[in-house]
Design an enzyme around this catalytic site. Structure first.
Site, PDB file in Angstrom:
ATOM      1  N   LYS A  37       0.881  -1.184   0.000  1.00  0.00           N
ATOM      2  CA  LYS A  37       0.000   0.000   0.000  1.00  0.00           C
ATOM      3  C   LYS A  37       0.910   1.222   0.000  1.00  0.00           C
ATOM      4  O   LYS A  37       1.460   1.605   1.040  1.00  0.00           O
ATOM      5  CB  LYS A  37      -0.886  -0.007   1.255  1.00  0.00           C
ATOM      6  CG  LYS A  37      -1.815   1.194   1.371  1.00  0.00           C
ATOM      7  CD  LYS A  37      -3.081   1.017   0.587  1.00  0.00           C
ATOM      8  CE  LYS A  37      -4.061   2.162   0.844  1.00  0.00           C
ATOM      9  NZ  LYS A  37      -5.323   1.988   0.114  1.00  0.00           N
ATOM     10  N   PRO A 200     -19.460 -10.095  -2.335  1.00  0.00           N
ATOM     11  CA  PRO A 200     -20.683  -9.669  -1.647  1.00  0.00           C
ATOM     12  C   PRO A 200     -20.410  -8.560  -0.639  1.00  0.00           C
ATOM     13  O   PRO A 200     -19.367  -8.527   0.015  1.00  0.00           O
ATOM     14  CB  PRO A 200     -21.159 -10.943  -0.953  1.00  0.00           C
ATOM     15  CG  PRO A 200     -19.921 -11.754  -0.760  1.00  0.00           C
ATOM     16  CD  PRO A 200     -19.063 -11.457  -1.954  1.00  0.00           C
ATOM     17  N   GLY A 202     -20.315  -6.787   2.691  1.00  0.00           N
ATOM     18  CA  GLY A 202     -20.126  -7.372   4.015  1.00  0.00           C
ATOM     19  C   GLY A 202     -18.995  -8.370   4.087  1.00  0.00           C
ATOM     20  O   GLY A 202     -18.670  -8.855   5.183  1.00  0.00           O
TER      21      GLY A 202
END
Length: 237
Positions: A37, A200, A202
């Site tokens: 990152k 999905p 969550g």
């Protein structure tokens, strides 16, 4: 070895969860992997950042955060606001190349979108991808202005000669509306290929790594190490 740059159509589209899913699939097949990152923004010192989420979800141990700035801004603006030097994307490229020598997969997670600035000279994650000659995976949201934002991102990539690894929906809702469902065909048209995945909504809240790895397997396509079926997904929506 492979280097994959993960970018998005903006902030909050699910880039970190997708990066974690890529790492989880690599570990599941016994491959070595690293996640980089270059710039973490919007998180104060000492608080968990995106890399920590990748570790929590995937279990990967080779991770690097090269710069952190508390302001929820682009990397260049956040560094300026904090009175800190910006992240060097040249240095990031050097580290990624070194990691690629000993890891089968190196995932680079960008901050914000493809053209968010990292320094006062205007360096972007698009420049980093071009320097590394790496494929770019574009993470998009479902609904909203995603078609326009995706079109702009892909056009900017094509203009710079960047190779598209695919388009992934980062947060697919459990109960998609008409806008979300209709976007699937438009996104595939823009990418000129089937979706590379849809995770999905969550998925990032899962506490069990094995459960997350299974979600990653079902949510990412074969070219990314998973078993996502774009035709079946298209039919289901």
């Amino acid at each position: 070895m492979s280097i994959l740059v993960v970018t998005g159509t903006g902030a909050g589209v699910g880039k970190t969860v997708v990066a974690a899913a890529l790492a989880a699939l690599a570990l599941a097949r016994g491959s070595t992997a690293a996640v980089v990152k270059p710039a973490q923004t919007g998180v104060p010192a000492g608080a968990p950042g995106d890399v920590d989420e990748v570790i929590r979800l995937s279990g990967i141990t080779t991770t690097f955060e090269l710069g952190r700035f508390p302001g929820p801004l682009s990397p260049a603006a956040a560094a300026r606001a904090a009175g800190m030097p910006p992240v060097s994307l040249a240095g990031a490229a050097e580290l990624v190349r070194e990691l690629a020598e000993s890891n089968r997969l190196v995932v680079v997670e960008g901050t914000g979108g493809l053209l968010d600035r990292y320094d006062e000279d205007g360096a972007t994650v698009a420049d980093l991808a071009r320097t590394l000659q790496a494929q770019v995976l574009v993470v998009v949201r479902a609904g909203g202005d995603t078609v326009n934002h995706t079109a702009l991102t892909l056009e900017a990539m094509a203009h710079r000669g960047l190779d598209l690894a695919g388009v992934v929906i980062g947060r697919w809702p459990a109960a998609p509306g008409q806008a979300e469902r209709s976007d699937v065909a438009d996104l595939e048209m823009l990418a000129a290929r089937p979706l590379a995945g849809a995770l999905p909504e969550g998925a990032g809240r899962l506490a069990d790594r094995r459960a997350f790895a299974e979600v990653a397997r079902k949510g990412l396509g074969a070219t990314l190490g998973g078993a996502f079926d774009p035709a079946g997904f298209r039919q289901s929506v």
